[in-house]
Design an enzyme around this catalytic site. Structure first.
Site, PDB file in Angstrom:
ATOM      1  N   HIS A  14     -17.814  15.889  -8.764  1.00 35.62           N
ATOM      2  CA  HIS A  14     -17.992  15.619  -7.322  1.00 35.62           C
ATOM      3  C   HIS A  14     -17.566  14.179  -7.070  1.00 35.62           C
ATOM      4  CE1 HIS A  14     -20.667  15.939  -3.493  1.00 35.62           C
ATOM      5  NE2 HIS A  14     -19.909  14.841  -3.388  1.00 35.62           N
ATOM      6  N   HIS A  16     -15.157  11.528  -4.223  1.00 37.66           N
ATOM      7  CA  HIS A  16     -14.341  11.349  -3.018  1.00 37.66           C
ATOM      8  C   HIS A  16     -13.243  10.349  -3.346  1.00 37.66           C
ATOM      9  CE1 HIS A  16     -17.398  13.431  -0.575  1.00 37.66           C
ATOM     10  NE2 HIS A  16     -18.220  12.907  -1.478  1.00 37.66           N
ATOM     11  N   LEU A  17     -11.998  10.812  -3.317  1.00 32.23           N
ATOM     12  CA  LEU A  17     -10.886   9.905  -3.628  1.00 32.23           C
ATOM     13  C   LEU A  17     -10.093   9.529  -2.378  1.00 32.23           C
ATOM     14  CD1 LEU A  17      -9.712  11.335  -7.096  1.00 32.23           C
ATOM     15  CD2 LEU A  17     -11.234   9.407  -6.619  1.00 32.23           C
ATOM     16  N   ARG A  18     -10.502  10.080  -1.226  1.00 33.58           N
ATOM     17  CA  ARG A  18      -9.965   9.670   0.077  1.00 33.58           C
ATOM     18  C   ARG A  18      -8.465   9.923   0.202  1.00 33.58           C
ATOM     19  NH1 ARG A  18     -15.137   9.925   1.585  1.00 33.58           N
ATOM     20  NH2 ARG A  18     -16.331   8.029   1.291  1.00 33.58           N
ATOM     21  N   ASN A  42     -13.557  16.278   2.242  1.00 36.27           N
ATOM     22  CA  ASN A  42     -13.939  15.742   3.561  1.00 36.27           C
ATOM     23  C   ASN A  42     -13.093  14.541   3.934  1.00 36.27           C
ATOM     24  OD1 ASN A  42     -15.180  14.126   1.605  1.00 36.27           O
ATOM     25  ND2 ASN A  42     -16.836  13.519   2.980  1.00 36.27           N
ATOM     26  N   LYS A  99     -16.406  23.718  -0.276  1.00 34.79           N
ATOM     27  CA  LYS A  99     -17.561  22.855  -0.031  1.00 34.79           C
ATOM     28  C   LYS A  99     -18.154  23.137   1.331  1.00 34.79           C
ATOM     29  CE  LYS A  99     -20.306  19.365  -0.768  1.00 34.79           C
ATOM     30  NZ  LYS A  99     -20.003  17.944  -0.774  1.00 34.79           N
ATOM     31  N   HIS A 137     -23.696  20.977   0.136  1.00 35.27           N
ATOM     32  CA  HIS A 137     -24.439  19.786   0.546  1.00 35.27           C
ATOM     33  C   HIS A 137     -25.724  20.333   1.158  1.00 35.27           C
ATOM     34  CE1 HIS A 137     -24.620  15.535   2.149  1.00 35.27           C
ATOM     35  NE2 HIS A 137     -25.641  16.130   2.729  1.00 35.27           N
ATOM     36  N   HIS A 172     -25.424  16.611  -5.565  1.00 37.78           N
ATOM     37  CA  HIS A 172     -26.198  15.359  -5.481  1.00 37.78           C
ATOM     38  C   HIS A 172     -27.682  15.577  -5.203  1.00 37.78           C
ATOM     39  CE1 HIS A 172     -25.035  16.150  -1.356  1.00 37.78           C
ATOM     40  NE2 HIS A 172     -23.842  15.619  -1.490  1.00 37.78           N
ATOM     41  N   ASP A 245     -20.403  11.657  -7.102  1.00 38.41           N
ATOM     42  CA  ASP A 245     -20.400  11.428  -5.656  1.00 38.41           C
ATOM     43  C   ASP A 245     -19.963   9.998  -5.338  1.00 38.41           C
ATOM     44  OD1 ASP A 245     -20.520  12.010  -2.993  1.00 38.41           O
ATOM     45  OD2 ASP A 245     -22.677  11.786  -2.822  1.00 38.41           O
ATOM     46  N   HIS A 249     -16.267   3.328   0.669  1.00 34.78           N
ATOM     47  CA  HIS A 249     -15.999   2.920   2.052  1.00 34.78           C
ATOM     48  C   HIS A 249     -15.685   1.434   1.985  1.00 34.78           C
ATOM     49  CE1 HIS A 249     -17.654   6.548   4.075  1.00 34.78           C
ATOM     50  NE2 HIS A 249     -18.528   6.556   3.087  1.00 34.78           N
ATOM     51  N   ALA A 260     -22.208   6.090   5.159  1.00 39.66           N
ATOM     52  CA  ALA A 260     -22.980   6.615   4.018  1.00 39.66           C
ATOM     53  C   ALA A 260     -22.046   6.877   2.848  1.00 39.66           C
ATOM     54  CB  ALA A 260     -23.679   7.903   4.421  1.00 39.66           C
TER      55      ALA A 260
HETATM   56  C1  NCD Z   1     -20.003  11.055   1.150  1.00 42.76           C
HETATM   57  C2  NCD Z   1     -18.729  10.450   1.751  1.00 42.76           C
HETATM   58  O1  NCD Z   1     -18.747   9.276   2.125  1.00 42.76           O
HETATM   59  O2  NCD Z   1     -17.705  11.147   1.812  1.00 42.76           O
HETATM   60  N1  NCD Z   1     -21.102  10.225   1.501  1.00 42.76           N
HETATM   61  C3  NCD Z   1     -22.303  10.179   0.884  1.00 42.76           C
HETATM   62  O3  NCD Z   1     -23.171   9.449   1.366  1.00 42.76           O
HETATM   63  N2  NCD Z   1     -22.568  10.850  -0.220  1.00 42.76           N
HETATM   64  C4  NCD Z   1     -20.145  12.465   1.595  1.00 42.76           C
HETATM   65  C5  NCD Z   1     -21.213  13.249   0.870  1.00 42.76           C
HETATM   66  O4  NCD Z   1     -21.032  13.660  -0.264  1.00 42.76           O
HETATM   67  O5  NCD Z   1     -22.283  13.453   1.464  1.00 42.76           O
HETATM   68 ZN    ZN Z   2     -20.013  13.635  -1.844  1.00 41.70          ZN
END
Ligand code: NCD
Ligand code: ZN
Length: 342
Positions: A14, A16-18, A42, A99, A137, A172, A245, A249, A260
């Protein structure tokens, strides 16, 4: 005292590589420490179809440094418009999971269904038949923030019974109640646990001054929840495996807009080594980070290896505008790089 630990190169189920410049900046950190990573959909715009996933995988591969032997694994995001055909097409091109983000519950989730009932009829049946994993989630919409995970469990319980062959991952985990629910469900239901939920509680976020770099969804909770998570991951139970996770940001988005998500890719394994050692379970770290997730996703276990050594390092305050977990702190373990398995 153990001075070094040689384990298979981990997988991150899990992350996020954006996109764009952020993707180029963060992907090498995941590629350096992980063999494979299940990359969350996402993005903006989101990964919704087989075609999106194929294009996204190509973008991720081109941002992975040569010779790192890193494989990005893709997901699609479930919306109210997702059909059984989009699920089947995604499975056909090798997408591993879809997801479910409940509406508004986290970053880029405003287009999410409110709950699982909100999906189109046939979508979960198609996932079960085409072996696509349902990543959840697990937070209920419209509930007080600290109660959202627990409130989601009864809904999931219904689906676990109706879809006995659907593989489901609760992402998570953040509460004792969710740990116990996962333990009680059959083997087709598993969970990821993040490094930050093992080392943070609500105190780190709001116990003194507000600390936006400890803010993520689901929100880190009580000491009792943290203890239950540590016990779950150090117990050697194959239902619990690593999903970092890591959710980068820019510093400004965290400090000015309260985004978040916690960036932990460069430090996840060092933090985990410390957590497992403190729990007297260093010998179980390898299974948690490199075996149980691969088994659940029916992927071969990795043959590359990495070595962690007991050598204190100071974690940087900032990676080019992104603040990591444990920024500026000392970590007891560090990585020496990978060695091929003979
Ligand atoms: C994640 C994100 O920024 O994409 N943020 C987070 O707080 N975990 C999204 C997610 O997994 O809820
Ligand atoms: Zn996540």
């Amino acid at each position: 005292m153990i001075e070094s630990l040689n384990i298979p190169k981990p997988d991150d189920f899990h992350v996020h590589l954006r996109q764009g410049s952020l993707l180029k900046l963060v992907t090498p950190f995941t590629a350096a420490h992980f063999s494979r990573a299940l990359v969350m959909p996402n993005t903006e715009p989101p990964i919704l179809t087989a075609r999106d996933a194929v294009n996204y995988a190509a973008e991720l591969r081109s941002a992975s440094p040569q010779g790192m032997n890193f494989q990005p694994l893709t997901t699609i995001k479930l919306t109210k418009l997702t059909t059984n055909v989009s699920v089947e097409n995604a499975a056909a091109v090798g997408v591993l999971a879809a997801k479910f983000y409940p509406q508004g519950m986290t970053t880029n989730a405003s287009d999410g269904p409110v709950n699982l009932h909100d999906l189109q009829p046939g979508v979960l049946d198609a996932m079960q038949e085409s072996d696509l994993v349902l990543c959840v989630h697990a937070e209920a919409v419209g509930v007080f923030c600290l109660d959202r995970e627990i409130a989601f469990l009864p809904e999931l319980d219904e689906y676990v019974r109706v879809f006995p062959r659907l593989r489901i991952v609760l992402e998570h985990l953040s509460t004792r109640g969710a740990v116990e629910a996962v333990e009680g469900w059959p083997a087709n239901v598993a969970a990821t646990v993040t490094p930050h939920h093992l080392v943070l509680t609500l105190d780190d976020l709001i116990g003194s001054e507000l600390h936006p770099h400890s803010f993520c969804k689901p929100v880190p909770k009580t000491l009792d929840d943290q203890r239950a998570l540590i016990r779950a991951v150090t117990s050697g139970k194959p239902k619990f495996f690593l999903g970092t996770d890591s959710a980068p940001h820019w510093r400004t988005a965290k400090e000015e807009s309260g985004a978040a998500g916690i960036f932990n890719a460069p430090v996840a394994l060092q933090v985990l080594a410390q957590v497992f050692e403190d729990a007297g379970a260093l010998g179980r770290l390898g299974d948690f980070v490199a075996a149980f997730g691969a088994d659940f996703y029916r992927l071969p276990r990795n043959r590359d290896r990495i070595e962690l050594v007991r050598r204190s390092v100071r974690i940087p305050n900032d990676y080019e505008g992104i603040v990591p977990l444990w920024a500026g702190r000392e970590a007891r373990w560090s990585l020496t790089g990978q060695t091929p398995l003979q």
